[in-house]
Write a protein that holds these residues in place. Structure first.
Motif, mmCIF file in Angstrom:
data_model
loop_
_atom_site.group_PDB
_atom_site.id
_atom_site.type_symbol
_atom_site.label_atom_id
_atom_site.label_comp_id
_atom_site.label_asym_id
_atom_site.label_seq_id
_atom_site.Cartn_x
_atom_site.Cartn_y
_atom_site.Cartn_z
ATOM 1 N N GLN A 184 17.547 4.915 -4.698
ATOM 2 C CA GLN A 184 18.744 4.243 -5.002
ATOM 3 C C GLN A 184 19.797 4.448 -3.855
ATOM 4 O O GLN A 184 20.374 5.734 -3.615
ATOM 5 N N VAL A 185 20.188 3.543 -3.178
ATOM 6 C CA VAL A 185 21.277 3.546 -2.032
ATOM 7 C C VAL A 185 22.572 2.908 -2.647
ATOM 8 O O VAL A 185 22.712 1.928 -2.840
ATOM 9 N N GLU A 186 23.451 3.744 -2.796
ATOM 10 C CA GLU A 186 24.886 3.236 -3.357
ATOM 11 C C GLU A 186 25.574 2.652 -2.346
ATOM 12 O O GLU A 186 25.731 2.806 -1.168
ATOM 13 N N VAL A 187 25.837 1.386 -2.652
ATOM 14 C CA VAL A 187 26.907 0.472 -1.951
ATOM 15 C C VAL A 187 28.169 -0.037 -2.428
ATOM 16 O O VAL A 187 28.619 -0.934 -2.136
ATOM 17 N N THR A 188 28.707 1.215 -3.431
ATOM 18 C CA THR A 188 30.003 0.744 -4.066
ATOM 19 C C THR A 188 31.108 0.902 -3.127
ATOM 20 O O THR A 188 31.179 1.671 -2.156
ATOM 21 N N THR A 189 31.992 0.013 -3.027
ATOM 22 C CA THR A 189 33.342 -0.072 -2.169
ATOM 23 C C THR A 189 34.261 0.312 -2.924
ATOM 24 O O THR A 189 34.221 0.393 -4.223
ATOM 25 N N LEU A 190 35.552 0.395 -2.500
ATOM 26 C CA LEU A 190 36.715 0.665 -3.293
ATOM 27 C C LEU A 190 37.373 -0.265 -4.171
ATOM 28 O O LEU A 190 37.904 -0.100 -4.821
ATOM 29 N N LYS A 191 36.680 -1.572 -3.738
ATOM 30 C CA LYS A 191 37.445 -2.677 -4.591
ATOM 31 C C LYS A 191 36.440 -2.608 -5.874
ATOM 32 O O LYS A 191 36.750 -3.520 -6.632
ATOM 33 N N ASP A 192 35.339 -2.289 -6.138
ATOM 34 C CA ASP A 192 34.498 -2.468 -7.205
ATOM 35 C C ASP A 192 34.751 -1.690 -8.309
ATOM 36 O O ASP A 192 35.282 -0.610 -8.069
ATOM 37 N N GLY A 193 34.672 -2.233 -9.536
ATOM 38 C CA GLY A 193 34.866 -1.644 -10.818
ATOM 39 C C GLY A 193 33.540 -1.050 -11.301
ATOM 40 O O GLY A 193 33.814 -0.020 -12.346
ATOM 41 N N VAL A 194 32.645 -1.106 -10.797
ATOM 42 C CA VAL A 194 31.353 -0.445 -11.114
ATOM 43 C C VAL A 194 30.591 -0.032 -9.984
ATOM 44 O O VAL A 194 30.555 -0.531 -8.963
ATOM 45 N N ARG A 195 29.700 0.830 -10.127
ATOM 46 C CA ARG A 195 28.821 1.263 -8.896
ATOM 47 C C ARG A 195 27.750 0.275 -8.766
ATOM 48 O O ARG A 195 27.344 -0.264 -9.699
ATOM 49 N N LYS A 196 27.680 0.070 -7.385
ATOM 50 C CA LYS A 196 26.592 -0.858 -7.146
ATOM 51 C C LYS A 196 25.271 -0.149 -6.038
ATOM 52 O O LYS A 196 25.885 0.790 -5.411
ATOM 53 N N TYR A 197 24.345 -0.634 -6.344
ATOM 54 C CA TYR A 197 23.276 -0.041 -5.439
ATOM 55 C C TYR A 197 22.095 -1.009 -4.849
ATOM 56 O O TYR A 197 22.187 -2.189 -5.533
ATOM 57 N N ILE A 198 21.424 -0.796 -4.065
ATOM 58 C CA ILE A 198 20.390 -1.427 -3.288
ATOM 59 C C ILE A 198 19.112 -0.724 -3.375
ATOM 60 O O ILE A 198 19.317 0.680 -3.127
ATOM 61 N N PRO A 199 17.840 -1.313 -3.421
ATOM 62 C CA PRO A 199 16.799 -0.460 -3.227
ATOM 63 C C PRO A 199 16.822 0.099 -1.812
ATOM 64 O O PRO A 199 16.951 -0.705 -1.026
ATOM 65 N N GLY A 200 16.337 1.527 -1.599
ATOM 66 C CA GLY A 200 16.166 1.984 -0.405
ATOM 67 C C GLY A 200 14.594 2.232 -0.161
ATOM 68 O O GLY A 200 13.853 1.462 -0.612
ATOM 69 N N VAL A 201 14.116 3.182 0.451
ATOM 70 C CA VAL A 201 12.792 3.503 0.900
ATOM 71 C C VAL A 201 12.027 3.941 -0.211
ATOM 72 O O VAL A 201 12.543 4.701 -1.066
ATOM 73 N N LYS A 202 10.826 3.261 -0.285
ATOM 74 C CA LYS A 202 10.138 3.587 -1.713
ATOM 75 C C LYS A 202 9.236 4.916 -1.527
ATOM 76 O O LYS A 202 8.592 5.166 -0.157
ATOM 77 N N ASP A 203 9.146 5.815 -2.219
ATOM 78 C CA ASP A 203 8.700 7.025 -2.218
ATOM 79 C C ASP A 203 7.472 6.897 -3.085
ATOM 80 O O ASP A 203 7.670 7.036 -4.164
ATOM 81 N N LEU A 204 6.061 6.896 -2.439
ATOM 82 C CA LEU A 204 4.900 6.903 -3.105
ATOM 83 C C LEU A 204 4.435 8.033 -3.835
ATOM 84 O O LEU A 204 3.456 8.327 -4.306
ATOM 85 N N GLY A 205 5.245 9.410 -2.990
ATOM 86 C CA GLY A 205 4.493 10.399 -2.974
ATOM 87 C C GLY A 205 3.126 10.970 -2.899
ATOM 88 O O GLY A 205 2.601 10.106 -2.077
ATOM 89 N N ASP A 206 2.525 11.947 -3.372
ATOM 90 C CA ASP A 206 1.217 11.899 -2.701
ATOM 91 C C ASP A 206 0.482 11.771 -3.933
ATOM 92 O O ASP A 206 0.647 11.789 -5.153
#
Length: 143
Positions: A42-64
């Motif tokens: 989860q990559v946070e993209v919340t700005t100072l004008k937002d009333g709730v936290r916002k997120y965009i999908p980041g890099v997918k971790d498939l693990g081992d």
């Protein structure tokens, strides 16, 4: 409507000859297949004008990926020797998990093997850990 698919006949195969990249050789005595897929960070993209936290999908971790096998070291083509040989070579190899309905998951990985613990009156097993070197490509069965 399908009532589900039994895990019987799930296979793990690898490309033994890079000159024939579409020819897969099955690795015998597969006992367990790991989860295939992952969650993006989860990559946070919340700005100072937002009333709730916002997120965009980041890099997918498939693990081992950890696959478990019934231990066989009886011949040069046994599962232990094949996977140990791939580990010793240290190069990425192409693999394919195939499900009974024809769905496949293809990926490239570097392999590491380890013997599992031994217990009284139990079968010897080993685990092969796959360090992914590519995304997992899913191909749906043809209908």
């Amino acid at each position: 409507m399908s009532q589900g698919v039994l895990s019987k006949d799930v296979t793990l195969s690898y490309v033994a000859d890079p000159a024939q990249p579409d020819t897969y050789t099955e690795i015998e005595y597969l006992l367990q297949v790991p989860d295939l897929g992952g969650e993006p960070d989860q990559v946070e993209v919340t700005t100072l004008k937002d009333g709730v936290r916002k997120y965009i999908p980041g890099v997918k971790d498939l693990g081992d990926l950890e696959f478990q096998f019934l231990y066989d070291n009886s011949s040069t083509t046994s599962n232990w020797r094949v996977l140990k040989g791939l580990q010793d070579a240290g190069d990425p190899v192409s693999f394919r998990v195939k499900y009974p309905d024809g769905t496949t998951h293809d990926f490239d990985a570097i392999v590491n093997v380890r013997m599992d613990s031994a217990a009284v009156n139990a079968a010897l097993t080993f685990t092969a850990r796959f360090f992914l070197q590519s995304e997992i490509t899913v191909t749906n069965p043809t209908t």
